[in-house]
Design an enzyme around this catalytic site. Structure first.
Site, PDB file in Angstrom:
ATOM      1  N   GLY A  12     -58.402  79.806  21.749  1.00 12.08           N
ATOM      2  CA  GLY A  12     -59.442  79.296  23.033  1.00 12.08           C
ATOM      3  C   GLY A  12     -58.943  79.900  24.179  1.00 12.08           C
ATOM      4  O   GLY A  12     -57.710  80.369  24.227  1.00 12.08           O
ATOM      5  N   LYS A  16     -63.412  84.246  26.862  1.00 12.45           N
ATOM      6  CA  LYS A  16     -64.800  84.669  26.427  1.00 12.45           C
ATOM      7  C   LYS A  16     -65.869  84.527  27.631  1.00 12.45           C
ATOM      8  O   LYS A  16     -66.629  85.324  27.634  1.00 12.45           O
ATOM      9  CB  LYS A  16     -65.002  83.633  25.490  1.00 12.45           C
ATOM     10  CG  LYS A  16     -64.192  83.468  24.185  1.00 12.45           C
ATOM     11  CD  LYS A  16     -64.392  82.184  23.290  1.00 12.45           C
ATOM     12  CE  LYS A  16     -64.047  81.025  23.757  1.00 12.45           C
ATOM     13  NZ  LYS A  16     -62.685  80.773  24.151  1.00 12.45           N
ATOM     14  N   GLY A  40     -64.210  75.278  28.377  1.00 11.80           N
ATOM     15  CA  GLY A  40     -64.120  75.589  29.871  1.00 11.80           C
ATOM     16  C   GLY A  40     -64.130  77.135  29.921  1.00 11.80           C
ATOM     17  O   GLY A  40     -63.198  77.784  29.670  1.00 11.80           O
ATOM     18  N   THR A 240     -60.597  71.485  16.612  1.00 15.92           N
ATOM     19  CA  THR A 240     -61.622  70.885  17.146  1.00 15.92           C
ATOM     20  C   THR A 240     -62.699  70.571  15.763  1.00 15.92           C
ATOM     21  O   THR A 240     -62.242  70.750  14.656  1.00 15.92           O
ATOM     22  CB  THR A 240     -62.274  71.887  18.171  1.00 15.92           C
ATOM     23  OG1 THR A 240     -63.262  70.686  18.555  1.00 15.92           O
ATOM     24  CG2 THR A 240     -63.089  72.907  17.610  1.00 15.92           C
ATOM     25  N   GLY A 307     -56.898  70.831  32.896  1.00 14.18           N
ATOM     26  CA  GLY A 307     -55.749  71.164  33.933  1.00 14.18           C
ATOM     27  C   GLY A 307     -54.336  71.087  33.120  1.00 14.18           C
ATOM     28  O   GLY A 307     -53.362  71.302  33.759  1.00 14.18           O
ATOM     29  N   ASP A 338     -53.286  93.054  32.151  1.00 12.23           N
ATOM     30  CA  ASP A 338     -52.488  93.017  33.578  1.00 12.23           C
ATOM     31  C   ASP A 338     -51.354  92.264  33.721  1.00 12.23           C
ATOM     32  O   ASP A 338     -50.356  92.366  34.291  1.00 12.23           O
ATOM     33  CB  ASP A 338     -53.395  92.692  34.560  1.00 12.23           C
ATOM     34  CG  ASP A 338     -54.129  91.412  34.644  1.00 12.23           C
ATOM     35  OD1 ASP A 338     -54.813  91.114  33.479  1.00 12.23           O
ATOM     36  OD2 ASP A 338     -54.104  90.520  35.427  1.00 12.23           O
ATOM     37  N   GLY A 420     -58.170  92.044  34.912  1.00 15.18           N
ATOM     38  CA  GLY A 420     -58.257  91.037  35.990  1.00 15.18           C
ATOM     39  C   GLY A 420     -59.481  90.178  35.676  1.00 15.18           C
ATOM     40  O   GLY A 420     -60.362  90.712  34.994  1.00 15.18           O
TER      41      GLY A 420
HETATM   42  P1  GDP Z   1     -62.563  81.144  28.043  1.00 13.25           P
HETATM   43  O1  GDP Z   1     -62.370  79.652  27.378  1.00 13.25           O
HETATM   44  O2  GDP Z   1     -62.360  81.866  26.754  1.00 13.25           O
HETATM   45  O3  GDP Z   1     -63.667  81.535  28.463  1.00 13.25           O
HETATM   46  O4  GDP Z   1     -61.200  81.572  29.126  1.00 13.25           O
HETATM   47  P2  GDP Z   1     -61.141  80.422  30.130  1.00 13.25           P
HETATM   48  O5  GDP Z   1     -62.160  80.820  31.325  1.00 13.25           O
HETATM   49  O6  GDP Z   1     -60.691  79.119  30.039  1.00 13.25           O
HETATM   50  O7  GDP Z   1     -59.768  81.323  30.615  1.00 13.25           O
HETATM   51  C1  GDP Z   1     -59.405  82.558  30.963  1.00 13.25           C
HETATM   52  C2  GDP Z   1     -58.874  82.838  32.535  1.00 13.25           C
HETATM   53  O8  GDP Z   1     -58.324  83.923  32.121  1.00 13.25           O
HETATM   54  C3  GDP Z   1     -59.919  82.313  33.367  1.00 13.25           C
HETATM   55  O9  GDP Z   1     -59.334  81.856  34.515  1.00 13.25           O
HETATM   56  C4  GDP Z   1     -60.213  83.922  33.758  1.00 13.25           C
HETATM   57  O10 GDP Z   1     -60.831  84.023  35.051  1.00 13.25           O
HETATM   58  C5  GDP Z   1     -58.953  84.616  33.549  1.00 13.25           C
HETATM   59  N1  GDP Z   1     -58.990  86.015  33.040  1.00 13.25           N
HETATM   60  C6  GDP Z   1     -60.151  86.534  32.177  1.00 13.25           C
HETATM   61  N2  GDP Z   1     -59.740  87.750  31.984  1.00 13.25           N
HETATM   62  C7  GDP Z   1     -58.668  87.974  32.797  1.00 13.25           C
HETATM   63  C8  GDP Z   1     -57.883  89.262  32.781  1.00 13.25           C
HETATM   64  O11 GDP Z   1     -58.099  90.492  32.377  1.00 13.25           O
HETATM   65  N3  GDP Z   1     -56.786  89.146  33.926  1.00 13.25           N
HETATM   66  C9  GDP Z   1     -56.659  87.905  34.586  1.00 13.25           C
HETATM   67  N4  GDP Z   1     -55.402  88.051  35.388  1.00 13.25           N
HETATM   68  N5  GDP Z   1     -57.287  86.887  34.318  1.00 13.25           N
HETATM   69  C10 GDP Z   1     -58.347  86.873  33.348  1.00 13.25           C
HETATM   70  P1  IMO Z   2     -62.958  77.044  25.299  1.00 14.02           P
HETATM   71  O1  IMO Z   2     -64.076  77.455  24.994  1.00 14.02           O
HETATM   72  C1  IMO Z   2     -58.719  75.893  24.364  1.00 14.02           C
HETATM   73  C2  IMO Z   2     -58.561  72.254  21.830  1.00 14.02           C
HETATM   74  C3  IMO Z   2     -57.930  71.034  22.514  1.00 14.02           C
HETATM   75  C4  IMO Z   2     -57.080  70.392  21.310  1.00 14.02           C
HETATM   76  C5  IMO Z   2     -58.231  70.479  20.264  1.00 14.02           C
HETATM   77  C6  IMO Z   2     -59.217  69.712  19.666  1.00 14.02           C
HETATM   78  O2  IMO Z   2     -62.567  76.932  26.819  1.00 14.02           O
HETATM   79  O3  IMO Z   2     -61.737  78.350  24.802  1.00 14.02           O
HETATM   80  P2  IMO Z   2     -61.401  68.567  20.857  1.00 14.02           P
HETATM   81  O4  IMO Z   2     -61.547  68.028  22.466  1.00 14.02           O
HETATM   82  O5  IMO Z   2     -62.086  69.552  20.945  1.00 14.02           O
HETATM   83  O6  IMO Z   2     -61.676  67.437  20.032  1.00 14.02           O
HETATM   84  O7  IMO Z   2     -59.791  69.028  21.016  1.00 14.02           O
HETATM   85  O8  IMO Z   2     -58.855  71.697  20.466  1.00 14.02           O
HETATM   86  N1  IMO Z   2     -59.734  72.730  22.282  1.00 14.02           N
HETATM   87  C7  IMO Z   2     -59.584  73.799  23.156  1.00 14.02           C
HETATM   88  N2  IMO Z   2     -58.608  74.566  23.561  1.00 14.02           N
HETATM   89  N3  IMO Z   2     -60.102  76.243  24.950  1.00 14.02           N
HETATM   90  C8  IMO Z   2     -61.101  75.266  24.532  1.00 14.02           C
HETATM   91  O9  IMO Z   2     -62.247  75.755  24.800  1.00 14.02           O
HETATM   92  C9  IMO Z   2     -60.700  74.230  23.602  1.00 14.02           C
HETATM   93  N4  IMO Z   2     -61.683  73.241  23.132  1.00 14.02           N
HETATM   94  C10 IMO Z   2     -60.955  72.269  22.547  1.00 14.02           C
HETATM   95  O10 IMO Z   2     -57.066  71.182  23.401  1.00 14.02           O
HETATM   96  O11 IMO Z   2     -55.974  70.984  20.886  1.00 14.02           O
HETATM   97 MG    MG Z   3     -61.576  77.976  28.551  1.00 14.71          MG
END
Ligand code: GDP
Ligand code: IMO
Ligand code: MG
Length: 429
Positions: A12, A16, A40, A240, A307, A338, A420
């Site tokens: 995760g 994405k 998130g 999950t 967080g 990066d 980025g």
């Molecule tokens: P997701 O759950 O897979 O959509 O990923 P999240 O949004 O939880 O976490 C990815 C984090 O990395 C976010 O804060 C994005 O803004 C940031 N991010 C995504 N691609 C890049 C990248 O290429 N470089 C940097 N520095 N940040 C990135």
């Molecule tokens: P995105 O879509 C990272 C993790 C939780 C825990 C396990 C089970 O942002 O990549 P849950 O609440 O689903 O029963 O928790 O899965 N987890 C994630 N870790 N990114 C996520 O979503 C996650 N959704 C669940 O931290 O280890």
């Molecule tokens: Mg996420």
């Protein structure tokens, strides 16, 4: 009639949301197919940062229709809050552009309370869930006592189903976990209000998707979570409760096997995980702090939903080979390259050692990674900042070497390289 699936290839938070936002420019529909507000997903457009939990990330583009598929579990309270938040940021949300499957399941305060109670009861063996009620909501679904969103369409049906559900939840809370029961009457009243607001959004989204594909429209299926958190294919029991892998997109949207075209695996340039469970390439100390960041930048490795600081480590090729198999990944979108600037040396885990044996591929599923020792290949690092680079030819040689090493070790092309968080910080090959 393309259906392109975007799937997290690790634990995760691979980026994405960022990749969906990029590809949504060419798409008509973006559809979430599994999970709930445990996700998130961050989208950065100029100075604006959107953090989406239930709404598909593509919604930030005005031309996109967002679907919330039948495979999802939806907390109506947090969905309505999120709708308010994105509206304040100037994104329009109405039933013409957001469609919720009538077969998706509802998350109630009862599911959240049970999630907390079960984690507390597990003590040191806790999963480290997001506390959003995901596991208990899918348990209700599998147990055939879940609450589908379609209950909101029939007068009285939702209240009756909630009353039955909360009776069972309160029994478990009080008798099994010795915790306080919930106020069922208040929850039923709250849900009547949610139903009033969400009813216009409900429909058979599978039929909508089928028609769109027949008309030649492009659907992006937006994975949540990641391959190693998949209920079947992940590091069980530290997973999950849904199917985030690519086949889950078909089940979770109501489309047939022949529908899928590209499967884009989103791979972060290093490994992270939040919550408990095995992590063979995990780092601690200075290297970990450098990969994680301090929390000052929005992209530092602290959970978007909770967080919590994320655990970090070197990229794990053995687990990626596995992810390519279980998802049928046809190409890779590599994010956060990066962040690897400024390391003298980078490592890739290309095999595991168990006893005397070396394994390039997992000898069994990833449920038990405990006894595995990571074997590394070392690659030269680079000093240059990559965040302004927009051409493959302008990358330092060592950065190109890192990407080429991935392609040759994995046998899948890297078609997108993100340097980025912002929409424009990308190289497409
Ligand atoms: P997701 O759950 O897979 O959509 O990923 P999240 O949004 O939880 O976490 C990815 C984090 O990395 C976010 O804060 C994005 O803004 C940031 N991010 C995504 N691609 C890049 C990248 O290429 N470089 C940097 N520095 N940040 C990135
Ligand atoms: P995105 O879509 C990272 C993790 C939780 C825990 C396990 C089970 O942002 O990549 P849950 O609440 O689903 O029963 O928790 O899965 N987890 C994630 N870790 N990114 C996520 O979503 C996650 N959704 C669940 O931290 O280890
Ligand atoms: Mg996420």
């Amino acid at each position: 009639m393309p259906l392109n699936i975007i799937v997290g290839a690790q634990w995760g938070d691979e980026g994405k949301g960022r990749v969906v936002d990029l590809l949504a420019g060419e798409a008509d529909i973006v559809a979430r197919y599994s999970g709930g507000d445990n996700a998130g997903h961050t989208v950065t457009v100029g100075e604006d940062i959107f953090k989406l939990h239930l709404l598909p990330s593509g919604i930030v583009h005005p031309h996109i229709v967002g679907l919330l598929g039948n495979g999802m579990v939806i907390n109506p309270a947090t969905l309505l809050e999120e709708i308010e938040q994105v509206r304040e940021a100037g994104v329009s949300v109405n039933p013409d552009r957001v469609k919720i499957s009538s077969a998706a399941h509802l998350i109630t305060p009862g599911h959240r309370a049970l999630d907390g109670a079960r984690e507390r009861a597990r003590g040191d063996a806790k999963i480290g869930t997001t506390g959003r009620g995901i596991g208990p909501a899918y348990t209700s679904k599998v147990n055939r006592s879940g609450l589908r969103t379609e209950l909101m369409l029939v007068d009285g049906a939702l209240s009756q189903a909630l009353a039955d559900h909360l009776k069972e939840v309160n029994y478990q809370l009080e008798v099994v976990y010795r915790e306080e029961p919930l106020d069922d009457q208040k929850i039923i009243r709250d849900f009547q209000g949610y139903a009033e607001q969400l009813r216009p959004y409900l429909s058979e989204t599978g039929a909508y998707a089928e028609k769109a594909l027949a008309e030649g429209k492009m659907i992006l299926a937006e994975g949540a979570q990641g391959t190693l958190l998949d209920l079947d294919h992940g590091t069980y029991p530290y997973v999950t409760s849904s199917t985030p892998t690519a086949p889950g997109a078909l089940v979770g949207l109501g489309l047939g096997i022949g529908s899928a075209d590209r499967v884009i695996g989103v791979v972060k340039a290093f490994q992270t995980r939040v919550g408990e469970g095995p992590f063979p390439t995990e780092l601690e100390g200075d290297l970990a702090t450098r990969l994680r960041g301090t929390g000052q930048n929005q992209w530092d490795e602290f959970g978007t939903t909770t967080g919590r600081p994320r655990r970090v480590g070197w990229l794990d090729i053995v687990l990626l080979r596995y992810a390519i198999r279980v998802n049928g990944i046809t190409e890779i979108a590599l994010t956060k390259l990066d962040i690897l600037s400024g390391f003298d040396q980078l490592k890739l885990c290309t095999a595991y050692q168990i006893g005397e044996e070396i394994h390039q591929r997992l000898p069994m599923g990833p449920g038990n990674l405990g006894g595995m020792r990571a074997i590394y290949e070392e690659l030269p690092g680079w000093e240059e900042d990559l965040t302004s680079t927009r051409q493959w030819a302008d990358f330092p040689e060592a950065a190109r070497g890192y990407v080429k090493a991935l392609e040759s070790l994995l046998g899948v092309p890297v078609t997108i390289i993100s340097v980025g968080p912002e929409r424009s910080q990308v190289i497409q090959r």
